[in-house]
Motif scaffolding. Structure first.
Motif, PDB file in Angstrom:
ATOM      1  N   GLN A  13      28.488  57.529  13.287  1.00 31.04           N
ATOM      2  CA  GLN A  13      27.433  56.528  13.168  1.00 31.04           C
ATOM      3  C   GLN A  13      26.327  56.809  14.180  1.00 31.04           C
ATOM      4  O   GLN A  13      26.554  57.436  15.224  1.00 31.04           O
ATOM      5  CB  GLN A  13      28.003  55.135  13.393  1.00 31.04           C
ATOM      6  N   ALA A  14      25.146  56.323  13.856  1.00 31.09           N
ATOM      7  CA  ALA A  14      24.006  56.485  14.761  1.00 31.09           C
ATOM      8  C   ALA A  14      24.357  55.934  16.140  1.00 31.09           C
ATOM      9  O   ALA A  14      24.983  54.880  16.259  1.00 31.09           O
ATOM     10  CB  ALA A  14      22.786  55.769  14.198  1.00 31.09           C
ATOM     11  N   GLY A  15      23.972  56.686  17.149  1.00 34.73           N
ATOM     12  CA  GLY A  15      24.304  56.320  18.518  1.00 34.73           C
ATOM     13  C   GLY A  15      25.576  56.963  19.029  1.00 34.73           C
ATOM     14  O   GLY A  15      25.857  56.923  20.238  1.00 34.73           O
ATOM     15  N   GLY A  16      26.330  57.556  18.127  1.00 38.32           N
ATOM     16  CA  GLY A  16      27.586  58.185  18.504  1.00 38.32           C
ATOM     17  C   GLY A  16      27.412  59.589  19.042  1.00 38.32           C
ATOM     18  O   GLY A  16      26.281  60.075  19.230  1.00 38.32           O
ATOM     19  N   SER A  17      28.540  60.246  19.297  1.00 38.57           N
ATOM     20  CA  SER A  17      28.534  61.586  19.892  1.00 38.57           C
ATOM     21  C   SER A  17      29.442  62.524  19.125  1.00 38.57           C
ATOM     22  O   SER A  17      30.428  62.101  18.509  1.00 38.57           O
ATOM     23  CB  SER A  17      29.028  61.504  21.346  1.00 38.57           C
ATOM     24  N   LEU A  18      29.098  63.799  19.189  1.00 38.40           N
ATOM     25  CA  LEU A  18      29.934  64.867  18.669  1.00 38.40           C
ATOM     26  C   LEU A  18      29.818  66.058  19.608  1.00 38.40           C
ATOM     27  O   LEU A  18      28.778  66.256  20.244  1.00 38.40           O
ATOM     28  CB  LEU A  18      29.506  65.291  17.263  1.00 38.40           C
ATOM     29  N   PRO A  90      20.155  59.594  12.595  1.00 38.63           N
ATOM     30  CA  PRO A  90      20.278  60.085  11.214  1.00 38.63           C
ATOM     31  C   PRO A  90      19.512  61.384  10.985  1.00 38.63           C
ATOM     32  O   PRO A  90      19.958  62.230  10.201  1.00 38.63           O
ATOM     33  CB  PRO A  90      19.698  58.928  10.396  1.00 38.63           C
ATOM     34  N   GLU A  91      18.402  61.568  11.674  1.00 35.79           N
ATOM     35  CA  GLU A  91      17.616  62.795  11.495  1.00 35.79           C
ATOM     36  C   GLU A  91      18.276  64.023  12.115  1.00 35.79           C
ATOM     37  O   GLU A  91      17.792  65.139  11.935  1.00 35.79           O
ATOM     38  CB  GLU A  91      16.195  62.620  12.063  1.00 35.79           C
ATOM     39  N   ASP A  92      19.391  63.831  12.818  1.00 38.25           N
ATOM     40  CA  ASP A  92      20.166  64.969  13.319  1.00 38.25           C
ATOM     41  C   ASP A  92      21.108  65.526  12.252  1.00 38.25           C
ATOM     42  O   ASP A  92      21.740  66.565  12.462  1.00 38.25           O
ATOM     43  CB  ASP A  92      20.990  64.567  14.544  1.00 38.25           C
ATOM     44  N   VAL A 122      27.156  68.295  10.269  1.00 40.81           N
ATOM     45  CA  VAL A 122      27.038  67.081  11.070  1.00 40.81           C
ATOM     46  C   VAL A 122      26.303  66.047  10.237  1.00 40.81           C
ATOM     47  O   VAL A 122      25.203  66.313   9.746  1.00 40.81           O
ATOM     48  CB  VAL A 122      26.280  67.345  12.385  1.00 40.81           C
ATOM     49  N   THR A 123      26.921  64.886  10.065  1.00 44.46           N
ATOM     50  CA  THR A 123      26.320  63.804   9.289  1.00 44.46           C
ATOM     51  C   THR A 123      26.281  62.548  10.140  1.00 44.46           C
ATOM     52  O   THR A 123      27.306  62.105  10.661  1.00 44.46           O
ATOM     53  CB  THR A 123      27.112  63.534   8.003  1.00 44.46           C
ATOM     54  N   VAL A 124      25.083  61.994  10.291  1.00 44.65           N
ATOM     55  CA  VAL A 124      24.883  60.786  11.096  1.00 44.65           C
ATOM     56  C   VAL A 124      24.344  59.686  10.176  1.00 44.65           C
ATOM     57  O   VAL A 124      23.320  59.866   9.526  1.00 44.65           O
ATOM     58  CB  VAL A 124      23.912  61.037  12.256  1.00 44.65           C
ATOM     59  N   SER A 125      25.053  58.571  10.125  1.00 47.03           N
ATOM     60  CA  SER A 125      24.633  57.490   9.228  1.00 47.03           C
ATOM     61  C   SER A 125      24.341  56.209   9.992  1.00 47.03           C
ATOM     62  O   SER A 125      24.670  56.104  11.178  1.00 47.03           O
ATOM     63  CB  SER A 125      25.709  57.235   8.186  1.00 47.03           C
TER      64      SER A 125
END
Length: 125
Positions: A13-18, A90-92, A122-125
């Motif tokens: 989710q947006a704001g998270g880390s990987l 999300p744009e990442d 990598v998917t950011v939602s």
């Protein structure tokens, strides 16, 4: 023959880390004196440089879009380069690729690199 294998992609989710990792292997690979780059490509867009690190002295490059959020690091003993991605947006969202070349490039472009991994999504939602 040098091979690069990326790992660590996923959905967040947006704001998270990987944390992405890239491990190099091959009997001709030497961990010193290489520029290891991270690139990403979203559908319909060109491949863009995200970050890079020189395995020799640790010099690093970051694209403006990721400065302050992403950190690239190296582990020469294990022929690994990591990309810690925080405050994801999300744009990442993109396929992230690891790439390698000999010698440092301060403003890396995809055409500067001749060894590539297969990528990790990598998917950011």
């Amino acid at each position: 023959h040098v091979q690069l294998v990326e790992s660590g992609g996923g959905s967040v989710q947006a704001g998270g880390s990987l944390r992405l990792s890239c491990t190099a292997s091959g009997d001709t690979y030497s961990s010193s004196g290489n520029c290891m780059g991270w690139f990403r490509q979203a559908p319909g867009k060109e491949r863009e440089g995200v970050a890079a690190i020189y395995t020799g002295d640790g010099s690093a490059y970051y694209a403006d879009s990721v400065k302050g959020r992403f950190t690239v690091s190296r582990d020469n003993a294990n022929n690994t380069v990591n990309l810690m991605m925080n405050s994801l947006k999300p744009e990442d969202t993109a396929m992230y690729y690891c790439a390698a070349r000999t010698g440092w490039v301060p403003q890396p472009e995809a055409t500067d690199f001749h060894i590539w991994g297969l990528g990790t999504q990598v998917t950011v939602s």
